[in-house]
Design a protein around this motif. Structure first.
Motif, PDB file in Angstrom:
ATOM      1  N   LYS A   9       0.824  -1.203   0.000  1.00 48.81           N
ATOM      2  CA  LYS A   9       0.000   0.000   0.000  1.00 48.81           C
ATOM      3  C   LYS A   9       0.861   1.257   0.000  1.00 48.81           C
ATOM      4  N   ASN A  10       0.388   2.279  -0.692  1.00 46.46           N
ATOM      5  CA  ASN A  10       1.026   3.607  -0.700  1.00 46.46           C
ATOM      6  C   ASN A  10       2.447   3.578  -1.258  1.00 46.46           C
ATOM      7  N   ILE A  11       2.728   2.661  -2.189  1.00 45.57           N
ATOM      8  CA  ILE A  11       4.089   2.526  -2.693  1.00 45.57           C
ATOM      9  C   ILE A  11       4.564   3.800  -3.392  1.00 45.57           C
ATOM     10  N   CYS A  12       3.670   4.527  -4.062  1.00 45.35           N
ATOM     11  CA  CYS A  12       4.089   5.761  -4.740  1.00 45.35           C
ATOM     12  C   CYS A  12       4.580   6.798  -3.738  1.00 45.35           C
ATOM     13  N   TYR A  13       3.898   6.908  -2.615  1.00 44.44           N
ATOM     14  CA  TYR A  13       4.323   7.846  -1.576  1.00 44.44           C
ATOM     15  C   TYR A  13       5.656   7.407  -0.966  1.00 44.44           C
ATOM     16  N   VAL A  48      16.732  23.779  -4.319  1.00 40.87           N
ATOM     17  CA  VAL A  48      16.319  22.417  -4.660  1.00 40.87           C
ATOM     18  C   VAL A  48      15.995  21.616  -3.402  1.00 40.87           C
ATOM     19  N   SER A  49      16.720  21.855  -2.330  1.00 40.39           N
ATOM     20  CA  SER A  49      16.513  21.087  -1.098  1.00 40.39           C
ATOM     21  C   SER A  49      15.132  21.300  -0.490  1.00 40.39           C
ATOM     22  N   LEU A  50      14.454  22.368  -0.876  1.00 41.53           N
ATOM     23  CA  LEU A  50      13.110  22.620  -0.354  1.00 41.53           C
ATOM     24  C   LEU A  50      12.109  21.561  -0.803  1.00 41.53           C
ATOM     25  N   VAL A  51      12.485  20.765  -1.807  1.00 40.36           N
ATOM     26  CA  VAL A  51      11.639  19.644  -2.231  1.00 40.36           C
ATOM     27  C   VAL A  51      11.380  18.702  -1.057  1.00 40.36           C
ATOM     28  N   THR A  52      12.328  18.604  -0.153  1.00 41.66           N
ATOM     29  CA  THR A  52      12.155  17.754   1.031  1.00 41.66           C
ATOM     30  C   THR A  52      10.866  18.088   1.763  1.00 41.66           C
ATOM     31  N   LEU A  53      10.589  19.373   1.900  1.00 42.32           N
ATOM     32  CA  LEU A  53       9.388  19.801   2.616  1.00 42.32           C
ATOM     33  C   LEU A  53       8.120  19.436   1.856  1.00 42.32           C
ATOM     34  N   ALA A  54       8.231  19.247   0.553  1.00 41.59           N
ATOM     35  CA  ALA A  54       7.063  18.878  -0.247  1.00 41.59           C
ATOM     36  C   ALA A  54       6.718  17.403  -0.114  1.00 41.59           C
ATOM     37  N   VAL A  55       7.715  16.542   0.185  1.00 44.24           N
ATOM     38  CA  VAL A  55       7.438  15.108   0.274  1.00 44.24           C
ATOM     39  C   VAL A  55       7.126  14.646   1.693  1.00 44.24           C
ATOM     40  N   VAL A  56       7.446  15.471   2.689  1.00 42.47           N
ATOM     41  CA  VAL A  56       7.149  15.074   4.071  1.00 42.47           C
ATOM     42  C   VAL A  56       5.661  14.810   4.297  1.00 42.47           C
TER      43      VAL A  56
END
Length: 447
Positions: A238-242, A412-420
């Motif tokens: 389950k949720n493999i994409c995330y 670019v490192s701000l992407v981290t905050l988008a995936v949390v």
């Protein structure tokens, strides 16, 4: 008599951490000390991540053939042989010629040696992590998750810090800081010779001390069926994409820094870098950095135990991306060694916190009969997320300069905050953490 995990977990994770940091970071310092170009170093040493990506494809065979104990002992012995071979290579005449950046022969052969070591090291990771999951009960896994992370990080800081500093001090390149016991650059051969002997000692000790857990046996399927089944169960969870998005992108900013930071700290000031000596670099990494990363791991384990993964991941993610901004500032202001040391120490403290959360995340999603393979697949995907940016980082830095490069990496490192936020949708994290807590298997037991 049942052996305490304290007698072997610390040394297993020291042995797992040393080859990774030597192959991926110390190799960068070596080539920088020899005068090779940034773009050449970053691109070619970036390829050294490849075995950690590909290990997911042979990790099911580690599950299906032989015991994890046998695999890790064999890998440690082979690493000893490879480090001794690299030591012999570095003492060869081509190594001396590399001092003026003219020996492609040395660069190619040493890179091949590091690549061979990377394949063995990646296999050692699979076997060691699998042995941990099989030899320890769920209660003990909870108790030692922080301990294993601390000793793995200890190996990485010692490898890139104390080992590098002592190696530099053995030679006579900077007489005011040198023991001058051998000519530069033969001191690097001494380092790899020491590593070879160290891994012989690891293999002998673990052959004597490691228990033979009843669960440490091949999965009852043939190699092909085990391989297919492990991938199927991983990629259909389950949720493999995330899960994939988080693993690939959580350390994106860190990936851009991986190869360039040592070059920025060590290369001459005339090139826009800080111009540290190798000794100073190693001392900062091996003293202040060492203390900071241990403190970060301990604090991270305690906070995760008390508040849980989902409450901790946000502040930990913010802390993870801050070093990008630190290096953007340093490349602009060129502070003194004391200020740079303070910022590097803060970087290690934050990294210790952030990587505890990442380790727990991977452990929580690696469950079931193929937990060893699932753990290897997750770390392989993480290596892919590190490899591609690190290979591009040298090309970007040469064209942008250090300041613009670090500013770009910061953005670019701000992407981290988008995936949390994606972690909040992964049900297996809540389920596994709840199961641990219900049976009093919380992380707090180990602190």
């Amino acid at each position: 008599m049942t052996k305490s995990p304290w007698t072997y977990i610390p040394t297993l994770y020291l042995a797992e951490g040393f080859p990774y940091i030597v192959i991926n970071t110390v190799s960068t310092v070596l080539y920088a000390d020899l005068g090779f170009a940034n773009e050449q170093i970053a691109f070619w040493t970036g390829w050294l991540y490849l075995p950690w990506i590909l290990k997911m494809f042979w990790s099911p065979l580690v599950d299906a053939r032989g015991t994890k104990r046998r695999w890790l002992l064999g890998a440690q012995t082979l690493l000893a042989a490879l480090f001794l071979a690299v030591a012999a290579l570095t003492a060869w005449e081509a190594f001396t010629r590399a001092a003026d950046a003219g020996s492609l022969t040395f660069f190619s052969l040493s890179l091949f040696g590091f690549l061979a070591g990377a394949f063995v090291s990646a296999t050692l990771d699979v076997a060691t992590d699998g042995y941990y999951l099989l030899a320890l009960s769920p209660v003990e896994q909870s108790k030692f998750v922080g301990i294993r992370t601390i000793f793995y990080r200890l190996a990485m800081i010692l490898g890139s810090g104390a080992f590098v500093s002592v190696t530099a001090a053995l030679a006579n390149r900077t007489p005011d800081l040198s023991l001058a016991v051998m000519p530069w650059p033969y001191n690097w051969a001494a380092l790899f010779g020491f590593l070879g002997l160290l891994f012989l000692a690891f293999a002998a000790y673990h052959a004597h001390i490691l228990p033979r857990p009843a669960e440490d046996k091949p999965v009852r399927k043939n190699g092909g069926a085990a391989w297919a089944d492990s991938f199927k169960t991983y990629f259909t969870q389950k949720n493999i994409c995330y899960i994939l998005a988080f693993i690939l992108l959580y350390r994106l900013g860190d990936a851009f820094l991986e190869k360039i930071v040592p070059l920025f700290l060590l290369k001459p000031q005339a090139e826009g870098a800080l111009g540290m000596t190798v000794q100073a670099y190693g001392l900062i990494k091996g003293t202040l950095g060492l203390g900071a990363v241990i403190a970060g791991n301990l604090a991270g384990g305690w906070l995760l135990a008390r508040y849980g993964f989902k409450k901790c991941i946000w502040p930990f993610a913010v802390i993870l991306i801050l070093p990008n901004f630190f290096y953007a500032y340093m490349s602009w202001a060129h502070p003194g060694t004391a200020a740079a040391a303070a910022l590097i120490t803060l970087e290690h403290l934050g990294n210790g916190l952030a990587m505890m959360a990442f380790s727990v995340f991977i452990m929580y999603i690696s469950q079931g009969a193929y937990k060893t393979s699932h753990y290897a697949i997750s770390t392989g995907i993480m290596a892919l997320g590190m490899m591609v940016p690190s290979m591009a980082s040298g090309w970007l830095q040469v064209r942008l300069g250090y300041t613009s490069f670090f500013l770009l990496a910061s953005v670019v490192s701000l992407v981290t905050l988008a995936v949390v936020p994606l972690t909040g949708k992964i049900k297996s994290i809540e389920e596994t953490e709840a199961a641990f807590r219900t049976h009093k298997h919380s992380l707090e037991d180990g602190q």
